[in-house]
Motif scaffolding. Structure first.
Motif, PDB file in Angstrom:
ATOM      1  N   THR A   8      11.343  25.032  -0.124  1.00  0.00           N
ATOM      2  CA  THR A   8      11.793  23.884  -0.923  1.00  0.00           C
ATOM      3  C   THR A   8      13.116  24.233  -1.636  1.00  0.00           C
ATOM      4  OG1 THR A   8      10.281  24.631  -2.670  1.00  0.00           O
ATOM      5  CG2 THR A   8       9.529  22.833  -1.290  1.00  0.00           C
ATOM      6  N   GLU A   9      13.264  25.504  -2.026  1.00  0.00           N
ATOM      7  CA  GLU A   9      14.517  25.941  -2.678  1.00  0.00           C
ATOM      8  C   GLU A   9      15.682  25.867  -1.688  1.00  0.00           C
ATOM      9  OE1 GLU A   9      16.007  26.313  -5.795  1.00  0.00           O
ATOM     10  OE2 GLU A   9      13.874  26.159  -6.248  1.00  0.00           O
ATOM     11  N   ASP A  10      15.467  26.334  -0.436  1.00  0.00           N
ATOM     12  CA  ASP A  10      16.518  26.244   0.597  1.00  0.00           C
ATOM     13  C   ASP A  10      16.997  24.798   0.714  1.00  0.00           C
ATOM     14  OD1 ASP A  10      16.087  28.878   1.239  1.00  0.00           O
ATOM     15  OD2 ASP A  10      15.034  28.482   3.136  1.00  0.00           O
ATOM     16  N   LEU A  11      16.031  23.883   0.706  1.00  0.00           N
ATOM     17  CA  LEU A  11      16.368  22.466   0.871  1.00  0.00           C
ATOM     18  C   LEU A  11      17.146  21.960  -0.339  1.00  0.00           C
ATOM     19  CD1 LEU A  11      15.938  19.871   2.615  1.00  0.00           C
ATOM     20  CD2 LEU A  11      13.885  19.446   1.254  1.00  0.00           C
ATOM     21  N   LYS A  12      16.635  22.278  -1.520  1.00  0.00           N
ATOM     22  CA  LYS A  12      17.271  21.780  -2.747  1.00  0.00           C
ATOM     23  C   LYS A  12      18.711  22.295  -2.877  1.00  0.00           C
ATOM     24  CE  LYS A  12      14.571  21.957  -6.486  1.00  0.00           C
ATOM     25  NZ  LYS A  12      13.491  22.511  -7.336  1.00  0.00           N
ATOM     26  N   LYS A  13      18.922  23.547  -2.456  1.00  0.00           N
ATOM     27  CA  LYS A  13      20.263  24.159  -2.570  1.00  0.00           C
ATOM     28  C   LYS A  13      21.331  23.373  -1.804  1.00  0.00           C
ATOM     29  CE  LYS A  13      19.030  28.861  -2.683  1.00  0.00           C
ATOM     30  NZ  LYS A  13      18.887  29.881  -1.667  1.00  0.00           N
ATOM     31  N   LEU A  14      20.913  22.712  -0.740  1.00  0.00           N
ATOM     32  CA  LEU A  14      21.881  21.961   0.070  1.00  0.00           C
ATOM     33  C   LEU A  14      22.485  20.798  -0.715  1.00  0.00           C
ATOM     34  CD1 LEU A  14      20.074  21.596   3.514  1.00  0.00           C
ATOM     35  CD2 LEU A  14      21.554  23.396   2.700  1.00  0.00           C
ATOM     36  N   PHE A  15      21.790  20.392  -1.765  1.00  0.00           N
ATOM     37  CA  PHE A  15      22.226  19.195  -2.487  1.00  0.00           C
ATOM     38  C   PHE A  15      22.647  19.524  -3.918  1.00  0.00           C
ATOM     39  CE2 PHE A  15      18.879  17.988   0.604  1.00  0.00           C
ATOM     40  CZ  PHE A  15      19.744  17.487   1.555  1.00  0.00           C
ATOM     41  N   SER A  16      23.260  20.691  -4.078  1.00  0.00           N
ATOM     42  CA  SER A  16      23.646  21.135  -5.425  1.00  0.00           C
ATOM     43  C   SER A  16      24.760  20.252  -6.000  1.00  0.00           C
ATOM     44  CB  SER A  16      24.087  22.596  -5.401  1.00  0.00           C
ATOM     45  OG  SER A  16      25.024  22.771  -4.369  1.00  0.00           O
ATOM     46  N   TYR A  17      25.348  19.394  -5.147  1.00  0.00           N
ATOM     47  CA  TYR A  17      26.417  18.507  -5.643  1.00  0.00           C
ATOM     48  C   TYR A  17      25.868  17.274  -6.367  1.00  0.00           C
ATOM     49  CZ  TYR A  17      25.223  16.266  -1.167  1.00  0.00           C
ATOM     50  OH  TYR A  17      24.545  15.698  -0.133  1.00  0.00           O
ATOM     51  N   ILE A  18      24.552  17.058  -6.325  1.00  0.00           N
ATOM     52  CA  ILE A  18      23.985  15.880  -7.035  1.00  0.00           C
ATOM     53  C   ILE A  18      24.142  16.111  -8.541  1.00  0.00           C
ATOM     54  CG2 ILE A  18      21.845  14.553  -7.465  1.00  0.00           C
ATOM     55  CD1 ILE A  18      22.644  14.223  -4.572  1.00  0.00           C
ATOM     56  N   PRO A  19      24.709  15.146  -9.277  1.00  0.00           N
ATOM     57  CA  PRO A  19      24.938  15.363 -10.714  1.00  0.00           C
ATOM     58  C   PRO A  19      23.620  15.634 -11.469  1.00  0.00           C
ATOM     59  CG  PRO A  19      25.728  13.193  -9.996  1.00  0.00           C
ATOM     60  CD  PRO A  19      25.150  13.847  -8.799  1.00  0.00           C
ATOM     61  N   PRO A  20      23.669  16.527 -12.474  1.00  0.00           N
ATOM     62  CA  PRO A  20      22.444  16.942 -13.180  1.00  0.00           C
ATOM     63  C   PRO A  20      21.612  15.767 -13.702  1.00  0.00           C
ATOM     64  CG  PRO A  20      24.331  18.200 -13.953  1.00  0.00           C
ATOM     65  CD  PRO A  20      24.858  17.208 -12.973  1.00  0.00           C
ATOM     66  N   HIS A  21      22.267  14.700 -14.184  1.00  0.00           N
ATOM     67  CA  HIS A  21      21.477  13.604 -14.761  1.00  0.00           C
ATOM     68  C   HIS A  21      20.749  12.790 -13.676  1.00  0.00           C
ATOM     69  CE1 HIS A  21      25.257  11.579 -13.761  1.00  0.00           C
ATOM     70  NE2 HIS A  21      24.591  10.419 -13.816  1.00  0.00           N
ATOM     71  N   LYS A  22      21.094  13.025 -12.402  1.00  0.00           N
ATOM     72  CA  LYS A  22      20.429  12.266 -11.332  1.00  0.00           C
ATOM     73  C   LYS A  22      19.470  13.127 -10.519  1.00  0.00           C
ATOM     74  CE  LYS A  22      23.841   8.729 -10.393  1.00  0.00           C
ATOM     75  NZ  LYS A  22      24.869   8.292  -9.470  1.00  0.00           N
ATOM     76  N   VAL A  23      19.503  14.442 -10.801  1.00  0.00           N
ATOM     77  CA  VAL A  23      18.882  15.352  -9.841  1.00  0.00           C
ATOM     78  C   VAL A  23      17.348  15.209  -9.770  1.00  0.00           C
ATOM     79  CG1 VAL A  23      18.554  17.473 -11.210  1.00  0.00           C
ATOM     80  CG2 VAL A  23      19.365  17.610  -8.845  1.00  0.00           C
ATOM     81  N   ASN A  24      16.696  14.993 -10.900  1.00  0.00           N
ATOM     82  CA  ASN A  24      15.222  14.920 -10.879  1.00  0.00           C
ATOM     83  C   ASN A  24      14.734  13.739 -10.052  1.00  0.00           C
ATOM     84  OD1 ASN A  24      14.940  17.195 -12.369  1.00  0.00           O
ATOM     85  ND2 ASN A  24      14.680  16.131 -14.335  1.00  0.00           N
ATOM     86  N   LYS A  25      15.373  12.590 -10.293  1.00  0.00           N
ATOM     87  CA  LYS A  25      14.985  11.387  -9.542  1.00  0.00           C
ATOM     88  C   LYS A  25      15.292  11.594  -8.054  1.00  0.00           C
ATOM     89  CE  LYS A  25      15.243   6.453  -9.467  1.00  0.00           C
ATOM     90  NZ  LYS A  25      16.251   5.465  -9.206  1.00  0.00           N
ATOM     91  N   PHE A  26      16.433  12.211  -7.793  1.00  0.00           N
ATOM     92  CA  PHE A  26      16.829  12.459  -6.400  1.00  0.00           C
ATOM     93  C   PHE A  26      15.791  13.332  -5.679  1.00  0.00           C
ATOM     94  CE2 PHE A  26      18.741  15.493  -3.450  1.00  0.00           C
ATOM     95  CZ  PHE A  26      19.169  14.617  -2.460  1.00  0.00           C
ATOM     96  N   TYR A  27      15.409  14.445  -6.297  1.00  0.00           N
ATOM     97  CA  TYR A  27      14.416  15.323  -5.657  1.00  0.00           C
ATOM     98  C   TYR A  27      13.087  14.587  -5.457  1.00  0.00           C
ATOM     99  CZ  TYR A  27      17.395  19.431  -6.427  1.00  0.00           C
ATOM    100  OH  TYR A  27      18.417  20.333  -6.411  1.00  0.00           O
ATOM    101  N   ALA A  28      12.691  13.808  -6.462  1.00  0.00           N
ATOM    102  CA  ALA A  28      11.414  13.075  -6.358  1.00  0.00           C
ATOM    103  C   ALA A  28      11.449  12.143  -5.138  1.00  0.00           C
ATOM    104  CB  ALA A  28      11.144  12.293  -7.633  1.00  0.00           C
ATOM    105  N   GLN A  29      12.575  11.452  -4.965  1.00  0.00           N
ATOM    106  CA  GLN A  29      12.687  10.510  -3.828  1.00  0.00           C
ATOM    107  C   GLN A  29      12.754  11.258  -2.496  1.00  0.00           C
ATOM    108  OE1 GLN A  29      16.009   8.510  -5.993  1.00  0.00           O
ATOM    109  NE2 GLN A  29      15.312   6.724  -4.872  1.00  0.00           N
ATOM    110  N   LEU A  30      13.488  12.374  -2.500  1.00  0.00           N
ATOM    111  CA  LEU A  30      13.627  13.174  -1.272  1.00  0.00           C
ATOM    112  C   LEU A  30      12.262  13.733  -0.841  1.00  0.00           C
ATOM    113  CD1 LEU A  30      15.738  14.557   0.676  1.00  0.00           C
ATOM    114  CD2 LEU A  30      15.643  16.521  -0.879  1.00  0.00           C
TER     115      LEU A  30
END
Ligand code: SAM
Length: 297
Positions: free
Chosen positions: A173-195
């Motif tokens: 899951t960390e490998d996957l999340k690392k690919l999207f490190s450009y997602i702004p911090p204030h959006k990241v939680n919602k983004f991961y939840a949707q992904l």
């Protein structure tokens, strides 16, 4: 705690109208709803509960009226027939994953812990999140992110994955999340939840199995029998709402000779029931719950 049941009283109040009847809980989990159903049944009543997760079996209930079936609820009709049951008085489904499944870090459901890409509710099945992420084509991935995760940037996400996996497979899951490190911090939680939601829906074929179960539920319910469904995201709720309203998922329902739509169910409430603030405060998983109940016409 394995799982804190959501909308417990409301769902079982809607479900059980005949204490001597036969009932089904499609999603046993920690058995919270099943125990409450048994509380409402007489000595003659029976309850058949399903769960596809082996972990749920350890919560089984020692009660002669109770049978736990370790099976996907997509096999509802046939599994019950094996127990000589062809008609039931009520069916409950409390969809999605249990808190236990989220909390078991190594199963890969949680966006918070690092784990192998898995997300299978049934650990015996072949398809897991690692295969989805490393083997699906770019377009297929984009569709999953768009339709199941409602992620607008689906095409770019799929392109990033396919580009990265050419050199190194995506294992955790960390490998996957690392690919999207450009997602702004204030959006990241919602983004991961949707992904993660999108991948989980694909791995467990959640919308397909829900449709299959709803159709079979209609077939085996007695007239006046009740179908109670608690869902946790709009994709599920949309299917449930349409099915209870029209008896189908798409298109227009049949009309009778007078031109009136033929109803499959009478709705107990026209709007979905949601947990009150107190329940949401005590149980964060209740936050997104929506319950709908239909009475078979
Ligand atoms: C939200 S939990 C149910 C919690 C339960 N109502 C309770 O009170 O503890 C959902 C459970 O349903 C199971 N489940 C989800 N989809 C399923 C399916 N298609 N077939 C069988 N079990 C399923 C999951 O493994 C999980 O244990």
């Amino acid at each position: 705690m394995y799982h804190n049941p959501v909308l417990l009283k409301q769902s079982v109040d809607d479900l059980v109208t005949n204490p001597d009847g036969t009932y089904v809980d499609c999603t046993f989990g920690g058995g919270g709803h099943s125990r409450e159903i048994l509380n409402r049944l007489s000595d003659k009543g029976r309850l058949f509960s399903f769960d596809q997760d082996l972990d749920a079996l350890k919560n089984t209930i020692d009660d002669p009226r109770f049978t736990l079936i370790n099976q996907n609820f997509r096999f509802l009709e046939n599994s019950l027939l094996m127990h000589s049951i062809s008609q039931v008085d009520g069916i409950l489904a409390d969809l999605g994953v249990s808190s236990h499944q989220f909390d078991e870090a190594d199963r890969g459901f949680s966006t918070r812990s690092n784990a192998p890409l898995d997300m299978r509710m049934n650990v015996m099945q072949n398809l897991d999140a690692k295969r989805v992420i490393n083997e699906y084509g770019e377009e297929e991935l984009a569709d999953i992110f768009y339709y199941y995760g409602e992620l607008r940037e689906a095409r770019k996400l799929a392109r990033d994955i396919v580009h990265h996996r050419k050199t190194k497979s995506i294992e955790t899951t960390e490998d996957l999340k690392k690919l999207f490190s450009y997602i702004p911090p204030h959006k990241v939680n919602k983004f991961y939840a949707q992904l993660f939601q999108a991948i989980r829906i694909e791995v467990n074929q959640e919308l397909e199995v829900l449709k299959e179960m709803l159709v079979q539920a209609y077939n085996i319910l007695k007239p006046e029998g009740r179908l109670v469904v608690i869902s946790y995201h709009s994709l599920e709720d949309r299917l449930v709402k349409r099915f209870l309203k029209n008896g189908m998922f798409e298109g227009e329902p049949e009309r009778d000779i007078y031109g009136n739509y033929k109803k499959a169910f009478e709705l107990v409430k026209s709007k979905a029931i949601i947990p009150d603030e107190k329940e949401i405060e005590e149980n964060s998983r209740a936050r997104s719950a929506k319950m709908r109940t239909g009475i078979k016409v």
